[in-house]
Design an enzyme around this catalytic site. Sequence first.
Site, short mmCIF file in Angstrom:
data_model
loop_
_atom_site.label_atom_id
_atom_site.label_comp_id
_atom_site.label_asym_id
_atom_site.label_seq_id
_atom_site.Cartn_x
_atom_site.Cartn_y
_atom_site.Cartn_z
N GLY A 147 2.19 0.49 -13.30
CA GLY A 147 0.64 0.17 -12.85
C GLY A 147 0.21 1.66 -11.89
O GLY A 147 0.70 1.90 -11.59
N CYS A 148 -0.18 0.65 -11.14
CA CYS A 148 -0.75 1.05 -9.56
C CYS A 148 0.15 1.95 -8.80
O CYS A 148 -0.17 2.67 -8.02
CB CYS A 148 -1.89 0.26 -8.74
SG CYS A 148 -2.42 -0.21 -9.85
N ALA A 149 1.25 1.01 -8.86
CA ALA A 149 2.27 1.38 -8.28
C ALA A 149 3.11 3.01 -8.48
O ALA A 149 3.62 3.97 -7.67
CB ALA A 149 3.47 0.67 -8.19
N ALA A 150 2.59 3.38 -9.70
CA ALA A 150 2.80 4.51 -10.30
C ALA A 150 2.80 6.33 -9.67
O ALA A 150 3.53 6.94 -9.89
CB ALA A 150 2.52 4.95 -11.70
N PHE A 343 1.49 0.37 -4.52
CA PHE A 343 1.20 -0.42 -5.01
C PHE A 343 1.07 -0.99 -6.02
O PHE A 343 0.38 -0.94 -6.54
CB PHE A 343 0.91 -1.78 -3.84
CG PHE A 343 0.42 -1.26 -1.85
CD1 PHE A 343 1.69 -0.87 -1.51
CD2 PHE A 343 -0.06 -1.15 -1.31
CE1 PHE A 343 2.29 -0.66 -0.27
CE2 PHE A 343 -0.31 -0.58 -0.25
CZ PHE A 343 1.14 -0.40 0.69
#
Length: 375
Positions: A147-150, A343
């Site tokens: 997700g956004c942590a990628a 994150f």
Amino acid sequence: MPPRRAGGERTATLCRPAVAVPEHVITLDQTLELARTLHADHPQLPLALRLIENTGVRTRHLVQPVEETLRHPGFTARNAVYAREARQRVPGVVRQALAHAALRPADIDLIVYVSCTGFMMPSLTAWLINTMGFRSDTRQTPIAQLGCAAGGAAINRAHDFCLAYPGANVLVVACEFCSLCYQPTDLAIGSLLSNGLFGDAVAAAVVRGTGGHGVRLERNGSHLVPGTEDWISYGVRDTGFHFQLDKRVPTTMGMLAPALRVLAEQHAWDVSGLDFYIVHAGGPRILDDLCEHLALPPEVFRFSRATLTERGNIASAVVFDALDRLFAEGGLPESAQGLIAGFGPGITAEISLGRWSVRSAGLRGIVPQAAVALL
């Protein structure tokens, strides 16, 4: 195996990203009006409107016109749009990122491709290698489920690769069409909030094993908060990906900020005394809470906040957009210390520490044309 080039050193520099957003724009006022019109009878509409307004997002960019975005022709058609738009929009940012790094496709040893808003197999990496002049032995690492942590994870895996193969170069690509995950029949509050929070963007950046100008990466780390797997998740259904958000998510910086501090201490740095901070801005509270937990003034997160305000939460592309804004401002003095953090689901943090590098010694190859067609 990537060549260990002569003179290679055990370092890596994250060069200036290239970022592009689609041409279709939706404003906060339009978003609120659509919510009032489409969900007039929703018992929690006032709450949803308040949450959307409090995101701080003022404009977002979409790969399709709003009218098309609101229609759901089924997951098959949606995913076909994802594949078509990725092939159309990614090459431009790749060319510009290579130009920023003064490299050619043949100089790249690994492509890390991150996306959580569509699915392709083989990954878009195979298509890029076949169509853009990358070597046939270029390694591929698609990352789809962070997700956004990628975005942070991609930088870290590129750093790891350059440490393992001194002198290697890595291309990172983030392709996020969040609007293709719009679910008109999903009336959960988390889903309604996501309708006013997420935007679309494509980004790319090169991590050079030698030379380059940007963030000289020195240490990276990950942290997973135990027992939070279902706080941010996808429900995968016949209609595609359904974004699911637990009400406890706004409290996550209280759990992740200590991990940022610990990694900095392991590097003999004070996380509250760095010169720059590039972090994923999933929402304004993330930035506000980091200010509180790390004893930092709001100004240090101005790049992340500008990304959120002007483009919304663009998932894994946020850290690249925020970093590009630092470059656009003129950068920092040599060896200025900083942090990059993404994150996302897990709850996960992917963290990098590095110093600003204005030197560009060791450049090799012919610089591609800087003027490239974007989106």
